[in-house]
Design an enzyme around this catalytic site. Structure first.
Site, PDB file in Angstrom:
ATOM      1  N   LYS A 116       0.534  -2.331   7.864  1.00  0.00           N
ATOM      2  CA  LYS A 116       0.460  -3.372   6.942  1.00  0.00           C
ATOM      3  C   LYS A 116       0.823  -4.566   7.859  1.00  0.00           C
ATOM      4  O   LYS A 116       0.872  -5.660   7.560  1.00  0.00           O
ATOM      5  CB  LYS A 116       1.783  -3.317   6.034  1.00  0.00           C
ATOM      6  CG  LYS A 116       1.374  -2.372   4.935  1.00  0.00           C
ATOM      7  CD  LYS A 116       2.637  -2.234   3.905  1.00  0.00           C
ATOM      8  CE  LYS A 116       1.930  -1.217   2.658  1.00  0.00           C
ATOM      9  NZ  LYS A 116       1.694   0.012   2.882  1.00  0.00           N
ATOM     10  N   ASN A 235       8.253  -0.635  -7.941  1.00  0.00           N
ATOM     11  CA  ASN A 235       6.839  -0.730  -7.221  1.00  0.00           C
ATOM     12  C   ASN A 235       5.899   0.273  -7.473  1.00  0.00           C
ATOM     13  O   ASN A 235       5.069   0.533  -6.754  1.00  0.00           O
ATOM     14  CB  ASN A 235       7.104  -1.033  -5.632  1.00  0.00           C
ATOM     15  CG  ASN A 235       8.181  -2.032  -5.617  1.00  0.00           C
ATOM     16  OD1 ASN A 235       7.883  -3.128  -5.811  1.00  0.00           O
ATOM     17  ND2 ASN A 235       9.282  -1.702  -4.887  1.00  0.00           N
ATOM     18  N   GLU A 275      -5.507  -5.438  -2.313  1.00  0.00           N
ATOM     19  CA  GLU A 275      -4.323  -5.705  -3.335  1.00  0.00           C
ATOM     20  C   GLU A 275      -3.799  -7.327  -3.131  1.00  0.00           C
ATOM     21  O   GLU A 275      -3.717  -7.527  -1.839  1.00  0.00           O
ATOM     22  CB  GLU A 275      -3.226  -4.832  -3.121  1.00  0.00           C
ATOM     23  CG  GLU A 275      -3.488  -3.348  -3.498  1.00  0.00           C
ATOM     24  CD  GLU A 275      -2.531  -2.477  -3.769  1.00  0.00           C
ATOM     25  OE1 GLU A 275      -1.417  -2.769  -3.643  1.00  0.00           O
ATOM     26  OE2 GLU A 275      -2.827  -1.382  -4.139  1.00  0.00           O
ATOM     27  N   GLU A 288      -2.033  -5.983   0.691  1.00  0.00           N
ATOM     28  CA  GLU A 288      -2.318  -4.747   1.611  1.00  0.00           C
ATOM     29  C   GLU A 288      -3.735  -4.481   1.090  1.00  0.00           C
ATOM     30  O   GLU A 288      -4.146  -4.664   0.286  1.00  0.00           O
ATOM     31  CB  GLU A 288      -1.095  -3.758   1.761  1.00  0.00           C
ATOM     32  CG  GLU A 288      -1.200  -3.113   0.049  1.00  0.00           C
ATOM     33  CD  GLU A 288      -0.289  -2.059   0.275  1.00  0.00           C
ATOM     34  OE1 GLU A 288       0.258  -1.560   1.019  1.00  0.00           O
ATOM     35  OE2 GLU A 288       0.239  -1.551  -0.875  1.00  0.00           O
ATOM     36  N   ASN A 290      -5.693  -0.803   0.790  1.00  0.00           N
ATOM     37  CA  ASN A 290      -5.564   0.623   0.961  1.00  0.00           C
ATOM     38  C   ASN A 290      -6.948   1.212   1.307  1.00  0.00           C
ATOM     39  O   ASN A 290      -7.961   1.141   0.435  1.00  0.00           O
ATOM     40  CB  ASN A 290      -5.394   1.077  -0.566  1.00  0.00           C
ATOM     41  CG  ASN A 290      -3.896   0.889  -1.077  1.00  0.00           C
ATOM     42  OD1 ASN A 290      -2.849   1.196  -0.197  1.00  0.00           O
ATOM     43  ND2 ASN A 290      -3.594  -0.103  -1.750  1.00  0.00           N
TER      44      ASN A 290
END
Length: 663
Positions: A116, A235, A275, A288, A290
């Site tokens: 990240k 989350n 995202e 981030e 994925n």
């Protein structure tokens, strides 16, 4: 095209990949741990290979064991699903070295986006809007507190290699930053084998919106619209939908173009997701990327008609994308509700055990879809993620998709474990959700004291009362027949009854005929009830004045336990005299557990943070219990003194087992 692929995963996503592979005529290989020997994905695959003990770090995420399974079966390609090894660069490189296709992006893209810290730097270089934060590595909790203070609270503490809500904490002050850093670091090491942590500004009133991208090995890359994932707890996404009720066409296009720019910057191919956090003014910030298939991919499939797993397989096989950006449209609306083995009445704590009943609603092509990896009689293990199914619905409008979801949830039967179906139903009826006015704080704001069940409106209570009265009459007739007290199939069942539910008593009369019953109320209202329900059936589908009412039914003394739309009701149906006597009965008082710390869920004691004789303050951490890969800190409810500690670190505990006692 590949002749055989191995799915390096388990549960519903393994089953999902197997379905598409079978549709494409590709043979499949499953892998399984000791805990999954009889799992659904093992049953569905053409072949299955045992890879070790139940803990994932001894089976599913051991690269050598997956590679051995590939060699044993001769699989030509591997689909990693999500989680486990899906974003592991070393795994992708091992496959490449072996000459086995990875049904996912290149190792370089995984490395760049999987970290990240690196991904945010690359995003900024690619012109993608990013959230302010500290992208360097953090040595210890003291440094974490200093960085958090410099950025300004609140901050998000995140595992660099994280995902799925693990290794993430929000801190609002120095103490929470220090504790959050330690917990995130421990979870990250346990879940990903990588304990690096970074910190960024937490955007208040945020919406979590992500863009699905799809690229091939020939330079083409598309964005397949967005998904709204704002309904989250810790989350962890709970409900997703596509498209978002918040975005306009301009913002959607800008987000899509930035997502594609980032994907192209790392030569991305296969399916992936970028995202974003979006504020109330539709400003969006990169969160981030994925580099895998997302859990919520079905809602994108439902509104685009594109099978993402099929596209991933074709891309891995070297094929060009058969569509262009102009071909991507939005058809209707889709919702996904994640069914978790978590008890909403106990703070959503994990629940394990046997599924004594598991009856999903009937799937309807293009309208109702249930992606699952379990079956009735199967076990829910403490070793893996608590999600056991994804219920998806489609409608021409958002309102229609919500209505379809309500009906599907009403008909979904799960028994034997704690689960969040009642909560999902409650969300579908919540006015803020219906209006599309939610942020990632939705659950915390609307249920600040936890979920205790929904309170049904007067109209619904009246429908249930009428249904229960009619059902009770049927049960009374059945009981008389079984006992032999009935002759010529006739028995006079009383006409006058008292129905009590949700603290309300309603006096009713029942007039029955061969087609159903008419239930009258004291205010003169009359409701027609028609149903084929018989005693013993756990799902009652009843028509009240022509309106469908699906009720989950269990027999209790003098009535029923009825669950509907997030409410769990004891509905008593009594004669008027019985109701008078029942009103005189004393209520049973619950046992006093105020001086005990009970384990709220099955789990493993990670640490005990106090000693006998310690005086503890309200909110002080007492111990940490790990369940389903998540650490849960148990805290003191009030000021007291520890008189006895009944367990040690490393102990496996059952629900309500005593951890410690207080004076």
């Amino acid at each position: 095209m590949f002749k055989k692929i191995l799915i390096a995963n388990r549960g519903e996503i393994a089953c999902r990949v197997i379905k598409t592979a079978k549709k494409m005529g590709i043979a499949t290989v499953a892998v399984y741990s000791d805990a999954d020997r009889g799992a659904l994905h093992v049953r569905m695959a053409d072949e299955a290979v045992h890879i070790g003990p139940a803990p994932a770090n001894q089976s599913y995420i051991v690269i050598d064991k997956i590679m051995a399974a590939i060699r044993e079966t001769g699989a030509e390609a591997v689909h990693p699903g999500y989680g486990f090894l899906s974003e592991n660069r070393l795994f992708a490189e091992a496959l490449e070295k072996e000459g086995v296709a990875f049904i996912g992006p290149p190792a370089g893209a995984i490395e760049a986006m999987g970290d990240k810290i690196t991904s945010k730097k690359l995003a900024a270089e690619a012109g993608v809007s990013t959230v302010p934060g500290h992208m360097g590595l953090i040595a210890d909790a003291g440094e974490a507190v200093k960085i958090a203070s410099d950025i300004g609270y609140p901050v998000m503490i995140k595992a660099s290699a994280g995902g799925g809500g693990k290794g993430m904490r929000i801190a609002w002050n120095d103490d929470e930053a220090r504790e959050g850093f330690e917990s995130s670091k421990n979870e990250a090491a346990s879940s990903f084998g990588d304990d690096r942590i970074f910190i960024e500004k937490f955007v208040t009133q945020p919406r979590h919106i992500e863009i699905q991208v799809l690229g091939d090995k020939h330079g083409a890359c598309l964005w397949l619209n967005e998904r709204e994932c704002s309904i989250q707890r810790r989350n962890q996404k709970v409900i997703e939908e596509a498209p978002s009720p918040f975005l306009d066409a301009g913002t959607r296009r800008a987000m899509g173009e930035q997502a594609v720019a980032l994907a192209k910057a790392v030569d991305y191919c296969s399916a992936g997701t970028v995202e974003f956090i979006v504020d109330g003014e539709r400003n969006f910030y990169f969160l981030e990327m994925n580099t895998r298939l997302q859990v919520e991919h079905p809602v994108t499939e439902l509104i685009t008609g594109i099978d993402l797993v099929e596209q991933m397989i074709r891309v891995a096989n070297g094929e060009k994308l058969a569509m262009s950006q102009a071909d991507i449209s939005i058809n209707g609306w889709a919702l996904e509700s994640r069914l978790y083995a978590e008890d909403p009445y106990r703070g959503f704590l994990p629940s394990i055990g046997r599924l004594s009943r598991y009856r999903p609603p009937e799937e309807v092509e293009g309208r109702v879809r249930n992606d699952t990896g379990v079956f009735e009689g199967g076990e829910i293990s403490m070793f893996y993620d608590p999600m056991i199914a994804k219920l998806c619905t489609w409608g021409e409008t958002r309102s229609a998709a919500i209505d379809e979801m309500r009906g599907a949830l009403d008909s979904f039967e799960v028994e034997g474990i704690g689960h969040n179906l009642p909560f999902l139903s409650a969300v579908m009826d919540h006015q803020k959700f219906i209006a599309g006015e939610m942020t990632t704080a939705f659950i915390a704001e609307e249920w600040p004291d936890g979920f205790a069940g929904a309170t049904l409106g007067d109209a619904t209570l009246r429908q249930i009362a009428a249904a229960a009265a009619a059902m009770h009459r049927v049960a009374e007739i059945r009981r008389a027949r079984v006992s032999g007290r009935m002759s010529n199939h006739e028995r006079k069942v009383g006409r006058d009854w008292s129905v009590t539910l949700q603290g309300v008593e309603m006096r009713v009369t029942i007039d029955a005929d061969p087609e159903g019953a008419t239930v009258g109320f004291e205010d003169g209202g009359r409701h027609r009830v028609v149903s084929d329900w018989m005693p013993g059936k756990s799902l009652a589908v009843i028509r009240v004045d022509g309106e469908r009412l699906a009720l989950k039914v269990d027999k209790i003394v003098s009535g029923f336990r009825i669950r509907h739309r997030g409410a769990d009701l004891k509905v008593h149906v009594r004669t008027p005299r019985q109701a008078e006597l029942a009103a005189l009965m004393p209520e049973k008082v619950a046992a006093d557990t105020s001086k005990l710390l009970l384990c709220p869920m099955p789990g493993l004691v990670v640490s005990i943070r106090v000693a006998v004789g310690d005086e503890v303050q309200e909110g002080q951490a007492l111990c940490t219990v790990e369940a389903m890969k998540m650490e849960n800190v148990l805290r003191a409810e009030r000021k007291s003194t520890v008189s006895e500690i009944c367990v040690e670190a490393g102990a496996s505990l059952a629900v309500d087992e005593i951890i410690m006692k207080f004076e």
